[in-house]
Design an enzyme around this catalytic site. Structure first.
Site, PDB file in Angstrom:
ATOM      1  N   HIS A 200       0.838  -1.210   0.000  1.00 46.91           N
ATOM      2  CA  HIS A 200       0.000   0.000   0.000  1.00 46.91           C
ATOM      3  C   HIS A 200       0.869   1.255   0.000  1.00 46.91           C
ATOM      4  O   HIS A 200       1.938   1.284   0.613  1.00 46.91           O
ATOM      5  CB  HIS A 200      -0.961   0.004   1.191  1.00 46.91           C
ATOM      6  CG  HIS A 200      -0.313   0.100   2.541  1.00 46.91           C
ATOM      7  ND1 HIS A 200      -0.079   1.306   3.178  1.00 46.91           N
ATOM      8  CD2 HIS A 200       0.139  -0.861   3.383  1.00 46.91           C
ATOM      9  CE1 HIS A 200       0.481   1.084   4.347  1.00 46.91           C
ATOM     10  NE2 HIS A 200       0.627  -0.215   4.503  1.00 46.91           N
ATOM     11  N   ASP A 212       6.697   1.648   6.064  1.00 48.46           N
ATOM     12  CA  ASP A 212       5.283   1.263   6.055  1.00 48.46           C
ATOM     13  C   ASP A 212       4.491   2.222   5.177  1.00 48.46           C
ATOM     14  O   ASP A 212       3.985   3.227   5.682  1.00 48.46           O
ATOM     15  CB  ASP A 212       4.749   1.262   7.484  1.00 48.46           C
ATOM     16  CG  ASP A 212       3.286   0.876   7.572  1.00 48.46           C
ATOM     17  OD1 ASP A 212       2.820   0.154   6.672  1.00 48.46           O
ATOM     18  OD2 ASP A 212       2.624   1.301   8.527  1.00 48.46           O
ATOM     19  N   GLU A 246      -4.858   1.152   2.775  1.00 44.84           N
ATOM     20  CA  GLU A 246      -4.704   0.131   3.814  1.00 44.84           C
ATOM     21  C   GLU A 246      -4.872   0.731   5.199  1.00 44.84           C
ATOM     22  O   GLU A 246      -5.523   0.143   6.063  1.00 44.84           O
ATOM     23  CB  GLU A 246      -3.333  -0.530   3.705  1.00 44.84           C
ATOM     24  CG  GLU A 246      -3.162  -1.780   4.576  1.00 44.84           C
ATOM     25  CD  GLU A 246      -2.636  -1.504   5.981  1.00 44.84           C
ATOM     26  OE1 GLU A 246      -2.680  -2.421   6.826  1.00 44.84           O
ATOM     27  OE2 GLU A 246      -2.190  -0.369   6.233  1.00 44.84           O
ATOM     28  N   GLU A 247      -4.311   1.889   5.408  1.00 43.82           N
ATOM     29  CA  GLU A 247      -4.353   2.506   6.736  1.00 43.82           C
ATOM     30  C   GLU A 247      -5.752   2.989   7.095  1.00 43.82           C
ATOM     31  O   GLU A 247      -6.028   3.258   8.264  1.00 43.82           O
ATOM     32  CB  GLU A 247      -3.364   3.672   6.807  1.00 43.82           C
ATOM     33  CG  GLU A 247      -1.908   3.303   6.560  1.00 43.82           C
ATOM     34  CD  GLU A 247      -1.307   2.454   7.662  1.00 43.82           C
ATOM     35  OE1 GLU A 247      -2.024   2.136   8.632  1.00 43.82           O
ATOM     36  OE2 GLU A 247      -0.113   2.112   7.555  1.00 43.82           O
ATOM     37  N   GLU A 273       4.568  -5.907   4.060  1.00 38.27           N
ATOM     38  CA  GLU A 273       4.189  -4.915   5.061  1.00 38.27           C
ATOM     39  C   GLU A 273       5.389  -4.525   5.920  1.00 38.27           C
ATOM     40  O   GLU A 273       6.496  -5.043   5.755  1.00 38.27           O
ATOM     41  CB  GLU A 273       3.075  -5.463   5.966  1.00 38.27           C
ATOM     42  CG  GLU A 273       1.687  -4.962   5.583  1.00 38.27           C
ATOM     43  CD  GLU A 273       1.479  -3.484   5.903  1.00 38.27           C
ATOM     44  OE1 GLU A 273       2.422  -2.816   6.367  1.00 38.27           O
ATOM     45  OE2 GLU A 273       0.359  -2.994   5.686  1.00 38.27           O
ATOM     46  N   HIS A 346       4.609   4.010  12.537  1.00 40.84           N
ATOM     47  CA  HIS A 346       3.515   4.987  12.577  1.00 40.84           C
ATOM     48  C   HIS A 346       3.917   6.268  13.305  1.00 40.84           C
ATOM     49  O   HIS A 346       3.127   6.854  14.042  1.00 40.84           O
ATOM     50  CB  HIS A 346       2.279   4.372  13.241  1.00 40.84           C
ATOM     51  CG  HIS A 346       1.500   3.480  12.333  1.00 40.84           C
ATOM     52  ND1 HIS A 346       0.256   2.954  12.664  1.00 40.84           N
ATOM     53  CD2 HIS A 346       1.770   3.010  11.090  1.00 40.84           C
ATOM     54  CE1 HIS A 346      -0.185   2.202  11.669  1.00 40.84           C
ATOM     55  NE2 HIS A 346       0.716   2.218  10.704  1.00 40.84           N
TER      56      HIS A 346
END
Length: 911
Positions: A200, A212, A246-247, A273, A346
């Site tokens: 993603h 990510d 995706e998030e 991922e 994140h």
């Protein structure tokens, strides 16, 4: 020497302790005192030298494990091998793409202009690769086979799905969700069967997403470059999915696997991922034997079914697109992710500069090997791969990969159990009820004792999370206590009436018995992870047989031989017993620490993070080298007492150093804090919510600084009492307790508009173009008591809208069924692509109060500004001037805090 009379059929050591299993008499024995004085064990001449050598040996094993665990290949910077001229995977190409996505474009939150820019960039790169492939085809690069067909799709679609996560029911809607799809195929004969690769390109709040998941995107792009310029894979096509959502809770992958024209051609999936930035990627989910067998072909295997089993429990508060492909496409496949250094996951630190060299090469070469094998060798034309969790798999120090069925594991474990019985029957293993109980209690003590340290740190000293800054630090902070506790149990169980050697052998045998029973129990429970305890049981049985044979070889005098045959453990036996289990467990244990320690920084304020990590440290201490439980008996109870004393003193010294000089957070291991500037259009309030994601310190000091900044007092609000406060990030909101600051006085004091400064009008009245809900097509059936309506939402220039309401629904327009036939609290999240400014939802519900029984709906919408740390831009109230509430909050945040921040508006509507 005096003979000891025994009753037939019972074997006793010199202390008279009966063994668990024996079927022959021993004849004459020697008293413990005489044996120890007359025939001292050769190695016991120097306990210090013996301890030093053994500990150095274990350190060597741990060093090997550490080196192999973090080993990465040398990065490749050239497109072709300079010697052979063959195409090769280039890390440099991947890093160029990740730097552009994470460094140049930055945060790519769904619905923003940055995502639109990303999609245009990816399309340009794909078109460039297609042109290069055409050039190579013209040169005849593919030979007789030819280079593959190169097809591209851009999917833009709407949809909905149910996403249960963190024990909450979440309903998802999405609009204009974008996917970019590339297929490389040998032609029509290959098109019907495909392997799907997924990554993603969107990011979550607060993160530029280099690892990510720009890394996964870059790896896929590099694979397209290589595979499109060489002979086409002959059996199956390869589909590359660059998914744009995706998030937002896996919307784009759901859209592809339920709506795209290629969905029925996909037979298996490989998902790429990241929840970390360094180290190798790990295979942490796999659900079919053929795909697991395919993983044997990768050059740098790294994965274990332990991670698979752990993820299946739901303990890990994370998920990937793999779920959508399994649930909605009935696919099998492999889920691979970077996981080390998850401190930066994140956060604003997920940048190229913090990705370890060799990581893209590792993921790229592994994925390339998988794709080439699956595309060239595997027949996918039959029935789909059968989904199963009954496969044991693990890598051996990254050198090679082992996989076999659970049925095979059962047979192997039966053989290991039989071997354990043989050691008992031949007298090589001599466990007693007392020694087995001591091992069990030592194991429990190793887990429990660190929790006492955690209790003191948290409840007495008020110093939680002292171990957070390094993954290995819990071993230092809790390990000595854990070791002292398990040795303390052995001290209490040491039999002074028996020789040290008798204590030693019976305890070693108790360890073997303990792991043999654990193996049987885990196997009976159907755990594929049972291979780990089976490894211990096997190695300890072999070591005991070796010990028996070594002694019988006549290395000692006949008198010594008889004594040692009954009671002794040769020093080399410990080395043999430790070399494989210790090396492998420490290698695997690093993975557990790498994942769980950073995770403890984001599992919620109410989670007992210190106790969770203390248990993990205790498990590591106990399982790193269980034979130490026997070894501590080698030099007698007085030495055992000294070892325990040293460990206690070491623990006190470590605690003092930690409390005096260390802090639980730093710039590279930050504390996670969330900030939300909420403007409530219904109440007229303008509020800043500040919450943290772990029970650690510093947070309250930070809040006090914000109180001074905004000249107001913060109010504590518990998440379980105010579930709607953080609807914008539901369901993670359930883990957050908040301090709430009223920013209305501050805004009035700072604005240059005197009308706003002095007006009694709520500040939220100065918000224009706020999201709005309207009821259309309203009707009521008095016979059924059912009220129908269509909710129309308009949210120009807002993203990620969330509505919540309480109702007894009977029907709706979402594709998933209604989760409850009873009154229920619904939370529906909507995500939209760039320039999406609205959505609609049809509902039917029971209205006991008749036609006027309106539905009360709360909506929270996120603004498109105010969440990117690099952009000095914030949406102000119309006419208020540059007040900059969130901007000033960000600037007041120290660098050891990873701040996720955003601005929202909320309102309540009776529809």
């Amino acid at each position: 020497m005096a003979a000891v009379k025994q009753r037939p059929g019972a074997r006793k050591d010199v202390s008279g302790t009966s063994h668990l299993l024996d079927n022959k008499s021993t004849g004459s024995t020697t008293t413990a005192t005489t044996a120890e004085k007359s025939y001292p064990h050769p190695v016991k001449k120097s306990s210090l030298a013996s301890w030093t050598f053994f500990l150095l040996f274990l350190t060597l094993l741990a060093t090997i494990s550490y080196t192999r665990h973090y080993a990465l290949p040398t990065p490749v910077t050239q497109d072709r091998d300079p010697v052979t001229g063959k195409l090769q995977f280039s890390e440099a190409n991947v890093l160029k793409l990740t730097e552009h996505l994470a460094g140049d474009i930055g945060l790519r939150l769904i619905g923003t202009e940055a995502v639109d820019e990303t999609e245009r960039y990816l399309m340009r790169e794909i078109e460039t690769l297609r042109e290069q492939a055409q050039i190579e085809a013209a040169k005849g690069a593919g030979g007789e086979v030819g280079v593959p067909n190169f097809d591209v799709w851009v999917q833009v679609d709407d949809g909905s799905h149910r996403f249960d996560f963190m024990s909450k029911v979440v309903m998802k809607m999405y609009n204009n969700m974008t996917n970019i799809i590339v297929r490389l195929s040998c032609g029509p004969e290959c098109d019907q069967n495909a392997i799907l690769l997924n990554a993603h390109y969107d990011t979550t709040l607060g993160s530029p997403g280099a690892a990510d998941d720009a890394l996964g995107v870059g790896v896929q792009m590099e694979l397209i470059r290589i595979l499109s310029q060489q002979p086409a894979l002959k059996k199956n096509s390869i589909i590359f999915l660059f998914n744009g959502g995706e998030e937002s809770l896996q919307d784009a992958s759901h859209s592809f696997i339920t709506k795209h024209e290629l969905k029925d051609n996909v037979k298996a999936v490989i998902n790429l991922e990241a929840c970390g930035t360094t180290g190798p990627e790990i295979l942490f989910q796999a659900n079919s034997r053929p795909m697991i067998d395919a993983y044997k072909r990768v050059p740098y295997p790294h994965g274990t079914v332990v991670a698979n089993d752990l993820f299946a429990t739901g303990i890990i508060l994370s998920d990937t697109d793999f779920r959508q492909f399994v649930d909605h496409g009935n696919l099998t496949g492999l889920d691979m992710a970077v996981y080390t250094n998850s401190y930066l996951y994140h956060s604003h630190l997920d940048l190229n500069e913090f990705m370890s060299p060799g990581l893209p090469q590792h993921m790229g070469e592994n994925t390339l090997a998988l794709v080439q094998y699956l595309g060239e060798e595997v027949d996918l034309s039959g029935k789909p791969f059968e989904r199963t969790s009954e496969v044991v798999f693990f890598d051996v120090l990254g050198f090679f990969f082992v996989a076999y069925s659970l049925k095979t594991a059962i047979l192997v474990h039966l053989a290991i159990g039989a071997l354990a019985l043989i050691t008992l029957s031949m007298g090589a293993s001599r466990p007693t009820i007392k020694s087995v109980l001591s091992v069990l209690l030592s194991f429990l003590a190793a887990l429990a004792a660190p929790n006492l340290v955690a209790l003191v740190l948290v409840q007495v000293l008020g110093k939680p999370m002292q171990w957070f800054t390094h993954e290995w630090l819990p071993l230092a902070l809790f390990g000595p206590t854990s070791a002292a506790a398990m040795f303390g149990v052995q001290y209490l169980f040491h039999d002074n009436k028996a020789s040290n050697s008798a204590n030693e052998l019976s305890t070693f045998s108790g360890i073997q018995f303990f792991f043999s029973v654990a193996m049987g129990s885990a196997t009976y429970a159907g755990l594929a992870s049972s291979y780990l305890v089976a490894l211990y049981a096997l190695c300890y049985s072999i070591a005991l047989i070796y010990n028996r044979q070594w002694i019988q070889r006549g290395q000692h005098t006949p008198q010594q031989q008889h004594v040692n045959e009954l009671h002794s453990v040769d020093f080399s036996t410990y080395l043999l017993a430790s070399i494989i289990p210790t090396t492998y467990f420490v290698y695997t244990g690093f993975s557990l620490l790498d994942f769980m320690v950073p995770l403890a920084g984001r599992i919620g304020v109410d989670a007992p993070a210190d106790h969770i990590v203390a248990v993990i440290a205790g498990l590591f201490t106990m399982c790193a080298c269980p034979p130490l439980l026997a070894y501590v008996h080698r030099f007698g109870q007085s030495t055992l007492r000294r070892v325990i004393s040293i460990l206690i003193l070491l623990q006190l010294a470590i605690l003092w150093l930690s409390l005096t000089f260390s802090q639980p957070y730093d710039k590279m291991h930050p504390k996670r804090i969330f900030a939300q500037h909420l403007r409530n259009l219904t109440s007229g309030e303008t509020l800043v919510y500040v919450a943290h994601a772990d029970p650690g310190p510093i947070y309250h000091n930070y809040v006090q600084g914000l109180e001074q900044l905004f000249d107001t007092k913060a109010l504590l609000k518990h998440g379980n009492e105010n579930p709607g406060d953080w609807n914008a990030i539901y369901p993670f909101s359930q883990f957050l307790d908040s301090y709430v600051l009223d920013t209305t006085p501050y805004i009035r004091a700072q604005t240059t508009n005197t009308t706003i400064a002095t007006s009694p009008t709520p500040l939220t009245d100065f918000i224009q173009d706020a999201p709005n809900l309207v009821a259309e097509n309203v009707s009521f059936d008095p016979k059924t008591g059912i009220r129908k309506l269509t909710i129309l939402c308009t949210h120009p220039d807002y993203i990620l809208t969330v509505i919540s309401f309480d109702a007894q629904l009977t029907r709706w327009s979402l594709s998933s069924g209604i989760p409850s036939q009873e009154p229920f609290h619904y939370v529906i999240r909507n995500a939209g692509g760039y320039r999406t400014d609205g959505w609609r939802l049809d509902l039917e519900y029971k209205a006991p109060n008749g036609a006027e029984d309106k539905l009360r709906v709360e909506i929270t919408s996120m603004e498109t500004e105010g969440f990117d740390w690099r952009v000095e831009k914030e949406r102000e109230l119309v006419g208020s001037g540059d007040v900059g509430v969130m901007r000033k909050l960000v600037k007041a945040t120290p660098d050891f805090i990873a701040l996720t921040y955003f601005s929202t508006v909320a309102s309540v509507h009776d529809l």
